[in-house]
Design a protein around this motif. Structure first.
Motif, PDB file in Angstrom:
ATOM      1  N   GLN A  59       0.776  -1.295  -0.124  1.00 26.38           N
ATOM      2  CA  GLN A  59      -0.178  -0.060   0.021  1.00 26.38           C
ATOM      3  C   GLN A  59       0.836   1.237  -0.184  1.00 26.38           C
ATOM      4  OE1 GLN A  59      -3.030  -0.283   3.100  1.00 26.38           O
ATOM      5  NE2 GLN A  59      -4.033  -1.934   2.037  1.00 26.38           N
ATOM      6  N   CYS A  60       1.751   1.416  -1.034  1.00 24.15           N
ATOM      7  CA  CYS A  60       2.865   2.460  -1.074  1.00 24.15           C
ATOM      8  C   CYS A  60       2.806   2.784  -2.658  1.00 24.15           C
ATOM      9  CB  CYS A  60       4.280   2.103  -0.636  1.00 24.15           C
ATOM     10  SG  CYS A  60       4.864   0.652  -1.194  1.00 24.15           S
ATOM     11  N   CYS A  61       3.463   3.880  -2.854  1.00 25.77           N
ATOM     12  CA  CYS A  61       3.747   4.270  -4.201  1.00 25.77           C
ATOM     13  C   CYS A  61       5.130   5.060  -4.589  1.00 25.77           C
ATOM     14  CB  CYS A  61       2.625   5.319  -4.581  1.00 25.77           C
ATOM     15  SG  CYS A  61       2.135   5.458  -6.558  1.00 25.77           S
ATOM     16  N   ASP A  65       7.773   8.945  -2.516  1.00 25.34           N
ATOM     17  CA  ASP A  65       6.294   9.010  -2.793  1.00 25.34           C
ATOM     18  C   ASP A  65       6.006   9.068  -4.346  1.00 25.34           C
ATOM     19  OD1 ASP A  65       6.759  11.552  -4.047  1.00 25.34           O
ATOM     20  OD2 ASP A  65       6.705  12.411  -1.920  1.00 25.34           O
ATOM     21  N   CYS A  85      -1.408   1.871  -7.698  1.00 28.34           N
ATOM     22  CA  CYS A  85      -1.200   2.753  -6.506  1.00 28.34           C
ATOM     23  C   CYS A  85      -2.652   3.054  -6.046  1.00 28.34           C
ATOM     24  CB  CYS A  85      -0.243   3.947  -6.780  1.00 28.34           C
ATOM     25  SG  CYS A  85       1.275   3.571  -6.891  1.00 28.34           S
ATOM     26  N   PHE A 114      -2.307   5.762  -2.715  1.00 28.06           N
ATOM     27  CA  PHE A 114      -1.421   5.544  -1.544  1.00 28.06           C
ATOM     28  C   PHE A 114      -0.360   6.520  -1.765  1.00 28.06           C
ATOM     29  CE2 PHE A 114      -2.900   1.250  -2.349  1.00 28.06           C
ATOM     30  CZ  PHE A 114      -3.985   0.884  -1.453  1.00 28.06           C
ATOM     31  N   ARG A 126       2.127   7.354   0.594  1.00 27.51           N
ATOM     32  CA  ARG A 126       3.391   7.123   1.147  1.00 27.51           C
ATOM     33  C   ARG A 126       4.242   6.250   0.246  1.00 27.51           C
ATOM     34  NH1 ARG A 126       2.704   2.547   5.767  1.00 27.51           N
ATOM     35  NH2 ARG A 126       1.693   0.833   4.343  1.00 27.51           N
ATOM     36  N   CYS A 143       7.316   3.685  -0.512  1.00 32.85           N
ATOM     37  CA  CYS A 143       7.596   2.270  -0.035  1.00 32.85           C
ATOM     38  C   CYS A 143       8.513   1.957   0.991  1.00 32.85           C
ATOM     39  CB  CYS A 143       7.945   1.332  -1.193  1.00 32.85           C
ATOM     40  SG  CYS A 143       6.518   1.117  -2.533  1.00 32.85           S
ATOM     41  N   LYS A 199       9.027   4.058   3.530  1.00 35.82           N
ATOM     42  CA  LYS A 199       8.277   4.496   4.555  1.00 35.82           C
ATOM     43  C   LYS A 199       7.330   3.259   5.118  1.00 35.82           C
ATOM     44  CE  LYS A 199       6.674   7.398   7.886  1.00 35.82           C
ATOM     45  NZ  LYS A 199       5.405   6.757   8.289  1.00 35.82           N
ATOM     46  N   ALA A 200       6.714   2.628   4.231  1.00 37.06           N
ATOM     47  CA  ALA A 200       6.001   1.483   4.332  1.00 37.06           C
ATOM     48  C   ALA A 200       6.724   0.520   4.907  1.00 37.06           C
ATOM     49  CB  ALA A 200       5.374   1.036   2.997  1.00 37.06           C
TER      50      ALA A 200
END
Length: 257
Positions: A159-161, A165, A176, A206, A208, A210, A212-213
């Motif tokens: 759940q990131c992009c 970011d 995303c 999403f 945030r 990857c 950070k994920a």
């Protein structure tokens, strides 16, 4: 005959590294069968024939299995043969590799929770992410670029992009978008894919990165992560201690150069 403690150390390392050796051989065999296109493996993977996102990364995973298998075989030979036959050269090599692994793991963990690793990886990974190819090409057909489809799976499951970011990408990929799933990607149905399109003007995606994920995932599972790391370090230190114990014991009684 060596001391009781040294005999126990030999038994521990012998059994453990024999297991490493067997697992390594199994991984090499499995990876090799996939690479050479074995009929047996092909039939086993038949269920994935209609899933481009998965079938395109099978070859890469096969080579990764072979690499991991070779490493485990080497460790199994060094540790297992070194322990059972008290071969000092093998045991010293085993200890050196274990120490290198521990140092590498500690360094990686330290870098992971600082901005250093992010900064080191930022430029090369951002360049790779900018090579992302949309799920559908200009003609509306499913794009089978393996690297891009692997990125899609990462975006969906984490759940990131992007790395930092979504701005790392030329445009916001469908993978995303909130609501886009792995089933939609695997179905490779252009109409279903187009139905889940989002843009920077309609931010239902999403936002945030990857990196950070990954950090968030570790933070959310901190007790388990710490437990795994501590257990791994203790296990590796025990292997080192036992190997050194065997070397010292064999040097006293019947040294093998």
């Amino acid at each position: 005959m060596g001391s009781t403690g040294a005999c126990c150390a030999k038994l521990f390392l012998g059994i453990l590294n024999t297991l490493f050796l067997l697992i390594g051989l199994a991984l090499i065999a499995a990876g090799s069968l996939v690479v050479v296109g074995s009929d047996f493996i092909a039939s086993a993977l038949k269920a994935f024939e209609g899933i481009p996102a998965i079938s395109n990364v099978v070859s890469g995973l096969a080579w990764a299995l072979i690499g991991l298998g070779i490493f485990l075989v080497v460790m199994g030979v060094l540790g297992g043969c070194g322990a059972c036959c008290s071969i000092k050269v093998f045991l010293i090599g085993y200890v050196v590799v274990m120490i290198i692994l521990i140092v590498a793991e500690i360094t990686f963990v330290a870098l992971l929770f600082s901005d250093t690793l992010k900064n080191l990886l930022s430029d090369p990974l951002t360049k790779e992410i900018k090579k992302y190819q949309p799920i559908l090409d200009s003609g509306g057909n499913f794009n089978t670029d393996p690297q891009s489809r692997a990125m899609d799976l990462l975006f969906i499951n984490m759940q990131c992009c992007g790395w930092n970011d979504y701005n790392d990408l030329p445009s916001v990929p469908q993978s995303c978008c909130k609501g886009f799933s792995e089933d939609i990607l695997n179905a490779a149905n252009p109409s279903s894919i187009n139905a889940h399109t989002c843009t920077k003007l309609t931010p239902t995606f999403f936002n945030r990165g990857c990196y950070k994920a990954v950090i968030d995932l570790i933070e959310d599972n901190k007790p388990m992560t710490i437990g795994i790391l501590v257990g791994l370090f203790v296990f590796q230190i025990l292997c080192i201690v036992f190997a050194i114990w065997i070397v010292k014991d064999s040097s006293k009684i019947n040294p093998v150069d």
